[in-house]
Write an enzyme that holds these catalytic residues in place. Structure first.
Site, PDB file in Angstrom:
ATOM      1  CG  ASP A 181      12.561  59.934  42.794  1.00  0.00           C
ATOM      2  OD1 ASP A 181      11.702  59.057  42.973  1.00  0.00           O
ATOM      3  OD2 ASP A 181      12.975  60.253  41.668  1.00  0.00           O
ATOM      4  CG  LEU A 182      16.231  63.532  46.600  1.00  0.00           C
ATOM      5  CD1 LEU A 182      16.687  64.987  46.469  1.00  0.00           C
ATOM      6  CD2 LEU A 182      17.430  62.618  46.743  1.00  0.00           C
TER       7      LEU A 182
END
Length: 412
Positions: free
Chosen positions: A185-186
């Site tokens: 995600d990051l």
């Protein structure tokens, strides 16, 4: 002068943020830190899912929990929150009106979901040809998995990360391990940030907008870096080594008397200094351990001996000894120690911002350091719908009566 758009790298950019949870909001927060005007669209009454992902929650001035979950606070600094039901025709028209006055649209809905609302790239691009539109999904807009929901944990497994992360299978606790944070995600949020800024640079030169298709799985595969090329060059999939290194010994973590340290010996001279500092110089002259190839060959014999040696001193004693001897090392800090670290403090990695309900909110600063247009921390993560009136009235020119009617109908 402090508020001049020229002091903000992206002070001339408006972003319409239709994302939620982490990858998209992380991208939008990067853009906000760099000065962009980010308008975050949230569901009336509920908002971003992460608002409810607690405890812990931000506490007010009297130490009581507010409704702002710490998870939400991590990824939404500097934005304006507008509540809007985009499933309604009136809500869709407001999104279109906002898009016409924006430079960038970010969204992370399932593939095709926004098309039925007329909010897909093709629809909005017809109204604003230079629009930059970034979609973030688990698997991208095409391919056999395009319709699947994407979850960071699953993508870490599918994308190969967990095949190289975790203790060796033949040791206690061995097996696949996810990262301690949602790395796919990051990293997707970071790659999306780069893509958006590249598209803005292209638009500045040509006047043309474009569509950006970001997928968690693509990013997870890409970020394996040298592990990918090791495999592609050799045909042999890499395996898990835990905190050890397949080619260098000792290059791993060790337990001390009161914590853990990392020892990263890069040559035989550093190894000699390491064991001398631990009062075990014989470990450098034993032919089984004298050179790195021999240490790799005999790691299962050597490492337990080193582990016993390291246990005899505290974490700080080892750090002081090894730094003085020129042996690469470092502590494994918990977050108390991280934020007490003088280097972290000197780099301004914690920022405190005034918050409408929490008094002050403690956040982590941007790692981007720029001499002329540094990141700005002008506003805390917004309350749900905090800027609905401001944006609809100020940006779209709606009257108080029109806004009240929208609120009465549940559109906002």
């Amino acid at each position: 002068m402090a508020d001049s758009p020229l002091k903000k790298a992206l002070g001339h950019i408006r972003v319409l943020d239709l994302t939620r949870v982490l990858a998209g909001p992380w991208c939008a927060q990067n853009l906000a830190d760099l000065g962009a005007d980010v308008i975050k669209i949230e569901r009336p009454g509920a908002g971003d899912d992460t608002r409810h992902w607690g405890p812990p929650y931000l506490k007010d001035g009297e130490g009581r929990d507010t409704t702002e979950a710490a998870y939400y606070l991590a990824a939404n600094r500097g934005k304006k929150s507008v509540t809007l039901d985009i499933a309604t025709p009136a809500g869709q028209e407001i999104v279109r009106a906002l898009a016409r006055q924006s430079d960038v649209v970010l969204e992370n809905y399932k593939v095709g979901q926004l098309k039925k609302y007329g909010l897909d790239y093709e629809s909005l691009q017809r109204e604003k040809p230079d629009l930059i539109y970034c979609s973030i999904t688990g698997f991208g807009q095409n391919g056999p998995y395009a319709q699947r929901a994407g979850y960071d944990f699953i993508v870490q497994g599918m994308g190969g990360f967990m095949s190289v992360t975790g203790e060796r299978d033949d040791l206690p606790g061995g097996g696949p391990q996810k990262a301690g944070v949602a790395i796919s995600d990051l990293m997707t949020g970071m790659y999306a940030t780069i893509a958006v800024m590249a598209a803005l640079a292209h638009r500045d030169r040509t006047g043309a907008g474009q569509y950006i298709d970001m997928a968690l799985l693509d990013v997870q595969v890409a970020m394996l870096a040298n592990m990918n090329t090791n495999y592609l060059a050799s045909g042999n999939p890499p395996t898990r080594w835990g905190n050890a290194h397949p080619n260098i010994v000792p290059y791993q973590t060790f337990a001390t008397a009161d914590g853990h340290i990392i020892v990263a010996v890069g040559n035989d001279g550093q190894y000699k200094k390491f064991v001398e500092a631990g009062g075990q110089p014989w470990l450098a002259v034993d032919e089984r351990f004298a050179t790195n190839p021999m240490r790799v060959r005999h790691r299962d014999t050597l490492v337990p001996l080193l582990a016993d040696m390291v246990l005899t001193k505290s974490k700080q004693e080892w750090i002081d000894l090894l730094e003085a001897a020129g042996v690469p090392c470092g502590p494994i800090n918990n977050l108390d120690e991280v934020f007490d670290n003088p280097q972290v403090q000197a780099r301004g990695m914690r920022v405190d911002l005034p918050h409408p309900t929490g008094g002050m909110v403690k956040l982590v600063g941007s790692p981007i350091k720029m001499s002329a247009t540094p990141p700005r921390y002008d506003a805390p993560p917004p309350l749900l719908g905090q800027h609905t009136q401001e944006v609809l009235g100020g940006l779209l020119g709606k009257s108080e009566a029109e806004i009240a009617a929208l609120r009465e109908k549940g559109v906002i």
